[in-house]
Scaffold this motif. Structure first.
Motif, PDB file in Angstrom:
ATOM      1  N   PHE A 140       0.819  -1.212   0.000  1.00  0.00           N
ATOM      2  CA  PHE A 140       0.000   0.000   0.000  1.00  0.00           C
ATOM      3  C   PHE A 140       0.854   1.264   0.000  1.00  0.00           C
ATOM      4  O   PHE A 140       0.535   2.230  -0.695  1.00  0.00           O
ATOM      5  N   GLU A 141       1.949   1.265   0.750  1.00  0.00           N
ATOM      6  CA  GLU A 141       2.752   2.485   0.895  1.00  0.00           C
ATOM      7  C   GLU A 141       3.333   2.987  -0.424  1.00  0.00           C
ATOM      8  O   GLU A 141       3.715   4.156  -0.523  1.00  0.00           O
ATOM      9  N   HIS A 142       3.404   2.144  -1.452  1.00  0.00           N
ATOM     10  CA  HIS A 142       3.969   2.573  -2.738  1.00  0.00           C
ATOM     11  C   HIS A 142       2.926   2.730  -3.844  1.00  0.00           C
ATOM     12  O   HIS A 142       3.264   3.122  -4.957  1.00  0.00           O
ATOM     13  N   GLN A 143       1.685   2.434  -3.545  1.00  0.00           N
ATOM     14  CA  GLN A 143       0.662   2.492  -4.592  1.00  0.00           C
ATOM     15  C   GLN A 143       0.427   3.899  -5.113  1.00  0.00           C
ATOM     16  O   GLN A 143       0.102   4.084  -6.293  1.00  0.00           O
ATOM     17  N   GLN A 144       0.624   4.916  -4.265  1.00  0.00           N
ATOM     18  CA  GLN A 144       0.388   6.287  -4.717  1.00  0.00           C
ATOM     19  C   GLN A 144       1.336   6.695  -5.834  1.00  0.00           C
ATOM     20  O   GLN A 144       1.045   7.610  -6.595  1.00  0.00           O
ATOM     21  N   LYS A 145       2.452   5.994  -5.969  1.00  0.00           N
ATOM     22  CA  LYS A 145       3.396   6.297  -7.061  1.00  0.00           C
ATOM     23  C   LYS A 145       2.792   5.970  -8.433  1.00  0.00           C
ATOM     24  O   LYS A 145       3.313   6.383  -9.456  1.00  0.00           O
ATOM     25  N   LEU A 146       1.698   5.220  -8.429  1.00  0.00           N
ATOM     26  CA  LEU A 146       1.024   4.854  -9.684  1.00  0.00           C
ATOM     27  C   LEU A 146      -0.271   5.637  -9.906  1.00  0.00           C
ATOM     28  O   LEU A 146      -0.937   5.441 -10.915  1.00  0.00           O
ATOM     29  N   TYR A 147      -0.626   6.521  -8.998  1.00  0.00           N
ATOM     30  CA  TYR A 147      -1.908   7.236  -9.109  1.00  0.00           C
ATOM     31  C   TYR A 147      -1.979   8.125 -10.343  1.00  0.00           C
ATOM     32  O   TYR A 147      -3.070   8.424 -10.824  1.00  0.00           O
ATOM     33  N   ASP A 148      -0.839   8.594 -10.837  1.00  0.00           N
ATOM     34  CA  ASP A 148      -0.833   9.482 -12.010  1.00  0.00           C
ATOM     35  C   ASP A 148      -0.240   8.806 -13.242  1.00  0.00           C
ATOM     36  O   ASP A 148       0.164   9.469 -14.180  1.00  0.00           O
ATOM     37  N   TRP A 149      -0.189   7.480 -13.234  1.00  0.00           N
ATOM     38  CA  TRP A 149       0.343   6.718 -14.369  1.00  0.00           C
ATOM     39  C   TRP A 149      -0.523   7.015 -15.589  1.00  0.00           C
ATOM     40  O   TRP A 149      -1.744   7.056 -15.486  1.00  0.00           O
ATOM     41  N   LYS A 150       0.088   7.182 -16.749  1.00  0.00           N
ATOM     42  CA  LYS A 150      -0.662   7.569 -17.944  1.00  0.00           C
ATOM     43  C   LYS A 150      -0.190   6.790 -19.159  1.00  0.00           C
ATOM     44  O   LYS A 150       0.914   6.268 -19.194  1.00  0.00           O
ATOM     45  N   PHE A 155       4.548  -1.458 -16.365  1.00  0.00           N
ATOM     46  CA  PHE A 155       5.302  -1.259 -15.137  1.00  0.00           C
ATOM     47  C   PHE A 155       6.774  -0.929 -15.358  1.00  0.00           C
ATOM     48  O   PHE A 155       7.454  -0.503 -14.428  1.00  0.00           O
ATOM     49  N   GLY A 156       7.285  -1.143 -16.574  1.00  0.00           N
ATOM     50  CA  GLY A 156       8.715  -0.949 -16.831  1.00  0.00           C
ATOM     51  C   GLY A 156       9.268   0.367 -16.310  1.00  0.00           C
ATOM     52  O   GLY A 156      10.251   0.386 -15.554  1.00  0.00           O
ATOM     53  N   PRO A 157       8.674   1.499 -16.664  1.00  0.00           N
ATOM     54  CA  PRO A 157       9.191   2.775 -16.161  1.00  0.00           C
ATOM     55  C   PRO A 157       9.133   2.885 -14.633  1.00  0.00           C
ATOM     56  O   PRO A 157       9.945   3.575 -14.030  1.00  0.00           O
ATOM     57  N   PHE A 158       8.193   2.170 -14.016  1.00  0.00           N
ATOM     58  CA  PHE A 158       8.079   2.217 -12.551  1.00  0.00           C
ATOM     59  C   PHE A 158       9.313   1.614 -11.900  1.00  0.00           C
ATOM     60  O   PHE A 158       9.964   2.221 -11.065  1.00  0.00           O
ATOM     61  N   TRP A 159       9.659   0.370 -12.289  1.00  0.00           N
ATOM     62  CA  TRP A 159      10.790  -0.240 -11.604  1.00  0.00           C
ATOM     63  C   TRP A 159      12.115   0.362 -12.028  1.00  0.00           C
ATOM     64  O   TRP A 159      13.083   0.327 -11.282  1.00  0.00           O
ATOM     65  N   LYS A 160      12.166   0.976 -13.216  1.00  0.00           N
ATOM     66  CA  LYS A 160      13.404   1.655 -13.623  1.00  0.00           C
ATOM     67  C   LYS A 160      13.614   2.944 -12.813  1.00  0.00           C
ATOM     68  O   LYS A 160      14.749   3.315 -12.525  1.00  0.00           O
ATOM     69  N   SER A 161      12.524   3.607 -12.446  1.00  0.00           N
ATOM     70  CA  SER A 161      12.663   4.856 -11.691  1.00  0.00           C
ATOM     71  C   SER A 161      12.657   4.647 -10.177  1.00  0.00           C
ATOM     72  O   SER A 161      12.972   5.569  -9.435  1.00  0.00           O
ATOM     73  N   HIS A 162      12.313   3.441  -9.712  1.00  0.00           N
ATOM     74  CA  HIS A 162      12.286   3.164  -8.263  1.00  0.00           C
ATOM     75  C   HIS A 162      13.003   1.853  -7.928  1.00  0.00           C
ATOM     76  O   HIS A 162      12.457   1.024  -7.195  1.00  0.00           O
ATOM     77  N   PRO A 163      14.210   1.625  -8.422  1.00  0.00           N
ATOM     78  CA  PRO A 163      14.859   0.332  -8.169  1.00  0.00           C
ATOM     79  C   PRO A 163      15.134   0.072  -6.691  1.00  0.00           C
ATOM     80  O   PRO A 163      15.229  -1.078  -6.263  1.00  0.00           O
ATOM     81  N   ASP A 164      15.240   1.138  -5.908  1.00  0.00           N
ATOM     82  CA  ASP A 164      15.553   0.990  -4.482  1.00  0.00           C
ATOM     83  C   ASP A 164      14.416   0.352  -3.681  1.00  0.00           C
ATOM     84  O   ASP A 164      14.661  -0.190  -2.598  1.00  0.00           O
ATOM     85  N   ILE A 165      13.193   0.396  -4.202  1.00  0.00           N
ATOM     86  CA  ILE A 165      12.061  -0.187  -3.463  1.00  0.00           C
ATOM     87  C   ILE A 165      11.566  -1.475  -4.130  1.00  0.00           C
ATOM     88  O   ILE A 165      10.546  -2.021  -3.733  1.00  0.00           O
ATOM     89  N   CYS A 166      12.289  -1.944  -5.132  1.00  0.00           N
ATOM     90  CA  CYS A 166      11.844  -3.123  -5.886  1.00  0.00           C
ATOM     91  C   CYS A 166      12.721  -4.339  -5.578  1.00  0.00           C
ATOM     92  O   CYS A 166      13.916  -4.212  -5.343  1.00  0.00           O
TER      93      CYS A 166
END
Length: 193
Positions: A140-150, A155-166
């Motif tokens: 849940f704590e990371h779901q807000q990072k996807l609220y403005d996904w367009k 998911f590729g850009p998500f894990w590339k921009s947040h590798p520290d939490i993946c």
């Protein structure tokens, strides 16, 4: 834990709704729901858009929640963000699966859940012979990072921009989704063996 099945796309490359393609005696949406009916999934949500009435008509489980995407035509990114925002009040981890990945099995979901239990603050990402792909488990704590996904991004850009939490969970199965007519033929032959 909420299991989300994204099945909203129009499947323009294959020319027919992927969710309704038959593999053996079941459609892709039926196969995906069977995988999501694992004991560690408390709630199953199917996100529909294109062909929503046809797909809805073959979902027999009364326990499955159906969410209709208003933005499905804008791409998977919009559908995903819309879904994440709708589920936000529940404050639960979300395990996202795509309807066009017939190689995904319950054991893959189980491995993601076990990894999540050991490291609950990380996003768990499947890696099939090195190919990163859903299913993905998002705390849940990371779901807000996807609220403005367009758009049409997954998911590729998500894990590339947040590798520290993946965290990547490796599987031996080959990644092969169902995007083209050739993929459809391959999977139908696979299920008819």
């Amino acid at each position: 834990m909420i299991g989300v099945l994204l099945a909203a796309g129009s499947s323009s490359r294959i020319g027919e709704p992927k969710a309704l393609i038959q593999l053996g005696h079941k459609t892709l949406v039926e196969r995906s729901l069977q995988v999501l009916q694992a004991p560690f999934i408390d709630t199953i949500v199917v996100v529909l858009g294109a062909e929503k009435d046809s797909i809805r008509s073959i979902i027999s489980q009364e326990s499955v929640e159906i969410q209709e995407s208003q933005e499905w035509a804008l791409g998977q990114g919009n559908t995903l963000s819309e879904c994440m925002r709708a589920l936000a009040p529940r404050k639960e981890p979300v395990l996202v699966m795509l309807v066009d990945t017939p190689f995904v099995q319950e054991k893959h979901l189980q491995a993601l859940v076990e990894a999540h239990e050991s490291n609950p603050s990380h996003v768990m990402i499947s890696s099939f012979q090195g190919q990163s792909s859903p299913p993905v488990l998002i705390p849940f704590e990371h779901q807000q990072k996807l609220y403005d996904w367009k758009g049409d991004k997954g998911f590729g850009p998500f894990w590339k921009s947040h590798p520290d939490i993946c965290q990547w969970i490796s599987f031996q199965e080959e990644y092969r989704d169902l995007d083209t007519v050739e993929d459809k033929k391959y999977w139908q032959e696979h299920w008819n063996k």
